[in-house]
Design a protein around this motif. Structure first.
Motif, PDB file in Angstrom:
ATOM      1  N   PRO A  76      35.120  29.767  42.108  1.00  0.00           N
ATOM      2  CA  PRO A  76      34.699  29.614  40.680  1.00  0.00           C
ATOM      3  C   PRO A  76      35.424  29.333  39.484  1.00  0.00           C
ATOM      4  O   PRO A  76      34.851  28.524  38.438  1.00  0.00           O
ATOM      5  N   ARG A  79      36.072  25.799  39.782  1.00  0.00           N
ATOM      6  CA  ARG A  79      34.820  24.930  39.044  1.00  0.00           C
ATOM      7  C   ARG A  79      35.099  24.783  37.640  1.00  0.00           C
ATOM      8  O   ARG A  79      34.522  23.894  36.999  1.00  0.00           O
ATOM      9  N   ASP A  80      34.829  26.237  37.228  1.00  0.00           N
ATOM     10  CA  ASP A  80      34.712  26.263  35.604  1.00  0.00           C
ATOM     11  C   ASP A  80      35.780  25.508  34.939  1.00  0.00           C
ATOM     12  O   ASP A  80      35.309  24.914  33.861  1.00  0.00           O
ATOM     13  N   ALA A 114      36.270  22.784  46.837  1.00  0.00           N
ATOM     14  CA  ALA A 114      36.011  22.745  45.309  1.00  0.00           C
ATOM     15  C   ALA A 114      37.094  21.915  44.823  1.00  0.00           C
ATOM     16  O   ALA A 114      36.705  21.149  43.837  1.00  0.00           O
TER      17      ALA A 114
END
Length: 713
Positions: A76, A79-80, A114
């Motif tokens: 994450p 991705r952020d 990702a």
């Protein structure tokens, strides 16, 4: 990643000794001038500065992100970061596919997905950070001193510890490191991607890599080509342990073509210099950083000792190099100047006269450097470990001579003596000299320098030259194949289609049919078992030679059939092959193998039953053209015999060339469907060459199961 506008540390914590704090301290210590932002949702401040909760709360868009959170949170974060506008990331966190458990493997696959979706330039996970000297950027955990000199060397590799050790050793030798990147598990960027970047960067002249494996052969070869076109040597330290080319261990070729030999065969063509160990890598890098490429291989050397002179001669002779005879003018000048107690030759033992009068020593070196018949000048001398006025002055004089010369001037210490802080400082003040330690390592590096200088900057890609009919038969044969390997008859049909001459032969189902075939071919003949389950026929008594009559043919047929019936596993017997017995003056092995890392490779050398004992083989990437096939033959002792040896006339090299090209086309056309091909022996005489035996091992489920079962036993 190497020129970021800012650096964001995700997972910032001031817990003593943790990686995040060590990296932050290095960024501060070396004076990185871009923005520095720690992120930790649970902290208001850390390391005496504001700590941010997330990317959206930063005062500017993130650029390069250092990920130091536990593995499950890393995806994450990536991705952020991409959503917030970051361009690159280094994932220091471990806990992905270096571990073998199911959860870690799943996380690794999700991370790769990702990275693909966000298009971030990512190194890691499981890496230790990077160096970009020109930016004063050190996102690395190392607490050893870094010079931050934007030098001509760039390093990349999967092992952080090894890459960091290479950097330290080179800096200790006065070699500046422009970039250092630790790539870890390479979920995103791989070492070849860094190689290609370094090839395009004008500040870099030498590329150093540590490779645990090559995942994408084309990407690696393209990076090597880019470096070569830019005139930048790639010096590689490569791990060689391998399971050995998939199912290829069932054939001789697979056993002979280990992964490191295959890597050498393909990468050397692309201009890669492989070092056998860390010491050799450091010496070779030092050599390429400071030595201009020589115009040839004519060596000259100056020493003050007859014993050292002998060591120089032995060491270079063992590497296939020699010292050029001195020109008449240089010999006469030296003899007149040195007098008795010296050996006027090459290497030069300047002896007593040079020891007594340092100006004579300097003049001797100048004569060697100025001699138009020398390409590399070697000086046997150690650098001082402490201030020494005379030796320092002499070194400066030689440095000036080397600056004016259009050839490398190389100082060699016969032993590795180590550098003091004084030596390091002195070495940096003498940029025109190459300074090497350890005779054997120095010789290896100088040979690499000579070989690299002789390479063309670009090598054309070779494509398969096979005919449509051959490719059609290949497709038909592979679709129909059931077992782990093709039997000899099917193998030879394919060879013949690819232009490889085979012996006259036919398969018999009965003794009387065997006799009839033998009469048609003409005596003497050979009888051989035909079974897809029997890969090495000689091992079970499945080959009988020198059959000169119908009665002998019948006896051989019955004997082989009886032996096969007694074997465990009840192998399928498809018949007995009756073949022309070819008289050859030399037994060769011609083979091909699909290496798990480097792809298709071709093998050539001395064949017969002693193939593993002799190990007179050479390898090259497939496919080949005629010129590369001849070059491959020339790298073996078998090639020397083919071209005429000790009064014996030459053999029919053209047939071996044709066979190599055909075989290379066959393995290339098959893609990943053939694991290995053995043509052993390929018999050659003055008029022709013929494939007498052939085995094609497939890369299918049956072959993999058989290879696995063999490995267990």
């Amino acid at each position: 990643m190497l020129h970021p506008r800012n650096v964001v540390v995700v997972g910032a914590t001031d817990k003593p000794g943790n990686y995040a704090e060590r990296i932050w301290n290095n960024l501060i210590k070396y004076g990185y001038e871009g923005g520095l932002y720690p992120i930790n949702a649970r902290r208001e401040s850390v390391w005496g500065v504001t700590c941010y909760k997330d990317f959206s709360s930063l005062p500017e868009r993130p650029d390069h992100v250092l990920v130091l959170v536990p593995a499950r949170f890393a995806i994450p974060v990536i991705r952020d970061a991409a959503k917030a506008g970051a361009r690159s990331a280094t994932i220091v966190t471990s806990g992905f596919d270096e571990l073998q458990d199911e959860d870690s493997q799943r996380l690794a696959a999700e991370l790769q997905q990702a990275i693909r979706e966000t298009h971030l330039a990512v190194t890691g996970p499981n890496c230790l950070g990077n160096l970009s000297a020109g930016e004063k950027l050190f996102t690395n955990i190392d607490d050893r001193i870094v010079t931050m000199e934007q030098g001509p060397v760039a390093i990349a590799g999967q092992s952080g510890a090894i890459v960091m050790a290479i950097r330290q050793a080179l800096e200790d030798r006065g070699v500046g490191i422009g970039y250092m990147v630790t790539t870890g598990n390479e979920a995103g960027l791989e070492t070849p991607d860094l190689m290609a970047y370094y090839a395009a960067d004008p500040s870099i002249r030498v590329i150093v890599v540590y490779l645990e494996g090559v995942r994408d052969t084309k990407n690696f070869r393209d990076a090597c080509k880019a470096a070569r076109a830019a005139g930048k040597p790639v010096i590689a330290l490569k791990l060689g342990a391998s399971e050995g080319g998939r199912a290829a261990a069932m054939a001789h070729t697979g056993a002979l073509a280990g992964s490191i030999e295959t890597f050498d065969a393909i990468s050397t063509r692309e201009g890669v210099i492989r070092a056998r160990n860390m010491d050799e890598l450091i010496e070779t890098t030092e050599c390429f950083v400071h030595a201009a490429l020589p115009k040839g291989d004519r060596l000259a050397a100056v020493t003050l000792s007859g014993g050292k002179r002998g060591l120089l001669i032995d060491a270079f002779y063992s590497a296939g190099l020699d010292f050029a005879p001195l020109g008449r003018a240089a010999s006469d000048s030296l003899a007149k100047m040195l007098g008795p107690g010296s050996i006027v030759g090459n290497p030069l033992d300047a002896g007593f006269a040079a020891v007594v009068d340092p100006s004579v020593y300097m003049q001797s070196i100048k004569l060697m450097i100025d001699d138009p018949d020398t390409d590399i000048v070697i000086i046997d001398a150690e650098f001082p470990k402490a201030p020494h006025e005379l030796r320092e002055r002499n070194l400066r004089i030689v440095n000036e001579m080397a600056g004016r010369a259009a050839k490398p001037v190389i100082y060699i210490s016969a032993m590795s003596i180590g550098f003091t802080e004084f030596t390091k400082s002195l070495r940096r003040s003498l940029p025109n000299l190459t300074v090497m330690q350890g005779m054997d390592r120095a010789v290896t590096a100088i040979k690499s320098l000579i070989n690299y200088a002789a390479l063309p900057k670009e090598v054309p890609d070779i494509v398969s030259s096979s005919k449509p009919a051959a490719r059609a038969l290949l497709e038909k044969t592979l679709k129909a194949a059931q077992g782990a390997a093709l039997d000899e008859v099917a193998s030879k049909k394919l060879l013949k289609a690819y232009g490889i001459p085979i012996s006259k032969e036919a398969i018999a189902q009965s003794a009387s049919e065997a006799v009839k075939i033998a009469r048609t071919i003409g005596f003497p003949v050979v009888a051989k078992v035909v079974s897809p389950d029997i890969l090495h026929k000689s091992d079970i008594g499945g080959v009988v030679l020198n059959l000169g009559s119908p009665a002998e043919v019948k006896t051989a047929f019955d004997a082989i059939t009886a032996r096969v019936k007694k074997l465990k596993g009840k192998p399928t017997l498809e018949g007995i092959l009756i073949a022309q017995q070819v008289k050859g003056d030399l037994e060769l092995v011609i083979g091909a193998s699909l290496d798990a890392e480097m792809g298709p490779v071709v093998l050539f050398g001395t064949g017969g039953i002693d193939i593993e004992l002799m190990k007179d083989v050479a390898l090259a990437g497939a496919p080949l053209d005629d010129a590369e096939a001849r070059a491959l033959i020339g790298r073996t002792k078998a090639g020397v015999k083919i071209r005429g040896y000790r009064g014996k006339g030459p053999l029919h090299e053209a047939s071996a060339v044709k066979a190599l090209v055909g075989l290379s086309n066959l393995i290339a056309d098959a893609g990943s469907r053939i694991a290995s091909i053995d043509v052993n022996p390929f018999l050659i005489n003055a008029k022709t060459g013929i494939a007498v035996d052939a085995l094609i091992v497939l890369n299918n489920a049956a072959a993999k199961k058989e290879a696995h079962d063999a490995a267990k036993h």
